[in-house]
Motif scaffolding. Structure first.
Motif, PDB file in Angstrom:
ATOM      1  N   GLN A   1     -20.154  35.865  -8.935  1.00 12.09           N
ATOM      2  CA  GLN A   1     -20.148  36.989  -9.865  1.00 12.09           C
ATOM      3  C   GLN A   1     -20.845  38.085  -9.444  1.00 12.09           C
ATOM      4  OE1 GLN A   1     -17.483  37.322 -11.963  1.00 12.09           O
ATOM      5  NE2 GLN A   1     -18.305  39.510 -11.952  1.00 12.09           N
ATOM      6  N   ARG A   2     -22.336  37.880  -8.889  1.00 13.19           N
ATOM      7  CA  ARG A   2     -23.314  39.004  -8.800  1.00 13.19           C
ATOM      8  C   ARG A   2     -22.624  39.989  -7.549  1.00 13.19           C
ATOM      9  NH1 ARG A   2     -28.338  38.318  -4.585  1.00 13.19           N
ATOM     10  NH2 ARG A   2     -29.085  40.443  -5.156  1.00 13.19           N
ATOM     11  N   ILE A   3     -22.074  39.303  -6.683  1.00  9.53           N
ATOM     12  CA  ILE A   3     -21.482  39.905  -5.546  1.00  9.53           C
ATOM     13  C   ILE A   3     -20.254  40.788  -6.064  1.00  9.53           C
ATOM     14  CG2 ILE A   3     -20.423  39.725  -3.097  1.00  9.53           C
ATOM     15  CD1 ILE A   3     -23.494  38.931  -3.404  1.00  9.53           C
ATOM     16  N   TYR A   4     -19.328  40.263  -6.774  1.00  9.31           N
ATOM     17  CA  TYR A   4     -18.388  41.077  -7.366  1.00  9.31           C
ATOM     18  C   TYR A   4     -18.912  42.211  -8.183  1.00  9.31           C
ATOM     19  CZ  TYR A   4     -15.264  37.087  -6.030  1.00  9.31           C
ATOM     20  OH  TYR A   4     -14.694  36.107  -5.158  1.00  9.31           O
ATOM     21  N   ASP A   5     -19.883  42.020  -9.104  1.00 10.68           N
ATOM     22  CA  ASP A   5     -20.629  43.251  -9.715  1.00 10.68           C
ATOM     23  C   ASP A   5     -21.167  44.281  -8.862  1.00 10.68           C
ATOM     24  OD1 ASP A   5     -19.758  41.742 -12.100  1.00 10.68           O
ATOM     25  OD2 ASP A   5     -21.960  41.010 -12.116  1.00 10.68           O
ATOM     26  N   LEU A   6     -21.532  43.803  -7.905  1.00 12.98           N
ATOM     27  CA  LEU A   6     -22.311  44.829  -6.566  1.00 12.98           C
ATOM     28  C   LEU A   6     -21.025  45.549  -5.911  1.00 12.98           C
ATOM     29  CD1 LEU A   6     -25.064  45.771  -5.287  1.00 12.98           C
ATOM     30  CD2 LEU A   6     -24.725  43.824  -4.019  1.00 12.98           C
ATOM     31  N   PHE A   7     -20.052  44.668  -5.577  1.00 14.61           N
ATOM     32  CA  PHE A   7     -18.819  45.260  -4.910  1.00 14.61           C
ATOM     33  C   PHE A   7     -17.658  45.108  -5.591  1.00 14.61           C
ATOM     34  CE2 PHE A   7     -21.889  43.386  -1.739  1.00 14.61           C
ATOM     35  CZ  PHE A   7     -22.309  44.463  -1.222  1.00 14.61           C
ATOM     36  N   PRO A   8     -17.549  45.909  -6.474  1.00 10.95           N
ATOM     37  CA  PRO A   8     -16.258  45.618  -7.486  1.00 10.95           C
ATOM     38  C   PRO A   8     -14.933  45.411  -6.849  1.00 10.95           C
ATOM     39  CG  PRO A   8     -17.636  47.369  -8.444  1.00 10.95           C
ATOM     40  CD  PRO A   8     -17.897  47.208  -7.170  1.00 10.95           C
ATOM     41  N   ILE A   9     -14.750  46.317  -5.632  1.00 16.71           N
ATOM     42  CA  ILE A   9     -13.496  46.108  -4.761  1.00 16.71           C
ATOM     43  C   ILE A   9     -13.342  44.746  -4.337  1.00 16.71           C
ATOM     44  CG2 ILE A   9     -14.394  46.958  -2.771  1.00 16.71           C
ATOM     45  CD1 ILE A   9     -11.768  48.612  -2.472  1.00 16.71           C
ATOM     46  N   LEU A  10     -14.202  43.998  -4.011  1.00 13.33           N
ATOM     47  CA  LEU A  10     -14.042  42.560  -3.839  1.00 13.33           C
ATOM     48  C   LEU A  10     -13.746  41.884  -4.525  1.00 13.33           C
ATOM     49  CD1 LEU A  10     -17.063  42.135  -1.283  1.00 13.33           C
ATOM     50  CD2 LEU A  10     -14.872  43.054  -0.568  1.00 13.33           C
TER      51      LEU A  10
END
Length: 237
Positions: free
Chosen positions: A116-125
């Motif tokens: 979720q941290r990565i999705y928050d950083l890269f919303p398109i992912l």
């Protein structure tokens, strides 16, 4: 505190041919350090050598005061070092979510939180998490590669030419994301051909030439250093 210390590093891919010829450099915890230079100067070789992918002939590499010279990549990942190569940096047949899971293969605890941290950083992912990585654009793949490397929550992130082959708009996006990752507390070693942009966001920079550092200083100092400008930066577009 010195996080990474490279001392008189000599390294190369094949016996008898040394690409690095005595490189010395330091990264303090919390730094964003740019390594620039002409093609063939040894920038990417330095990144790969630190990450244990190129044999060391002599010299040492210390991370958090521990000698990691010649340690294999899997050991370095466990210690807190992640590396994003320029190419072949995602698994094309796996989904975005599966790629991120692979990034945490050494420690899968709190997997959902880290994803979720990565999705928050890269919303398109996050929006495309079930999409195969092989169908992503070049910029999206680079985001995924960085996200995968961040899944182990490294103390040091090594980025090898992250803007290579990207359009000018995507280059801007990638550099903005690098700054965002750095602002969240990750120390970054940025090897980059786009010298002006790299130095503009770096606290410190090294200019590689002939397999060793030729100039060093703050990013601002190097951007205005007459010899660096003449030899490596060229005229502004």
């Amino acid at each position: 505190m010195t996080l990474l210390h490279v001392e008189s590093l000599v390294a190369g891919y094949v016996p008898g041919i040394d690409i690095l010829q005595g490189t010395t450099m330091d990264l303090e915890a919390g730094d964003l350090v740019a390594v620039i230079g002409a093609n063939g100067a040894g920038k990417s070789t330095l990144a790969r050598t630190i990450f244990g992918l190129v044999p060391v002939r002599s010299g040492t590499i210390h991370f958090q005061g521990q000698n990691i010279t010649g340690q294999p990549p899997e050991r370095l990942v466990t210690l807190g070092v992640s590396y994003v190569p320029q190419s072949a940096n995602v698994f094309p047949s796996l989904t975005i979510a599966e790629n991120l899971e692979m990034g945490a293969f050494r420690n899968s605890s709190n997997l959902v939180r880290r994803q979720q941290r990565i999705y928050d950083l890269f919303p398109i992912l996050g929006k495309r998490r079930q999409q195969a990585a092989g169908t992503l654009s070049g910029g999206e793949r680079q985001m995924l590669a960085m996200g995968k490397a961040l899944m182990m929550e490294p103390q040091l992130l090594i980025l090898d030419e992250p803007s290579a082959a990207l359009s000018p708009i995507l280059v801007q996006d990638i550099f903005r994301l690098i700054q965002q990752i750095h602002a969240q507390g990750t120390t970054i070693l940025l090897v980059e051909q786009n010298a002006r942009k790299a130095l503009a966001i770096a606290q410190k920079g090294y200019v590689m030439d002939g397999g060793k550092e030729r100039f060093s200083g703050s990013g601002t100092e190097l951007l205005h250093h007459p010899q660096v400008v003449e030899l490596y930066l060229g005229k502004r577009s």
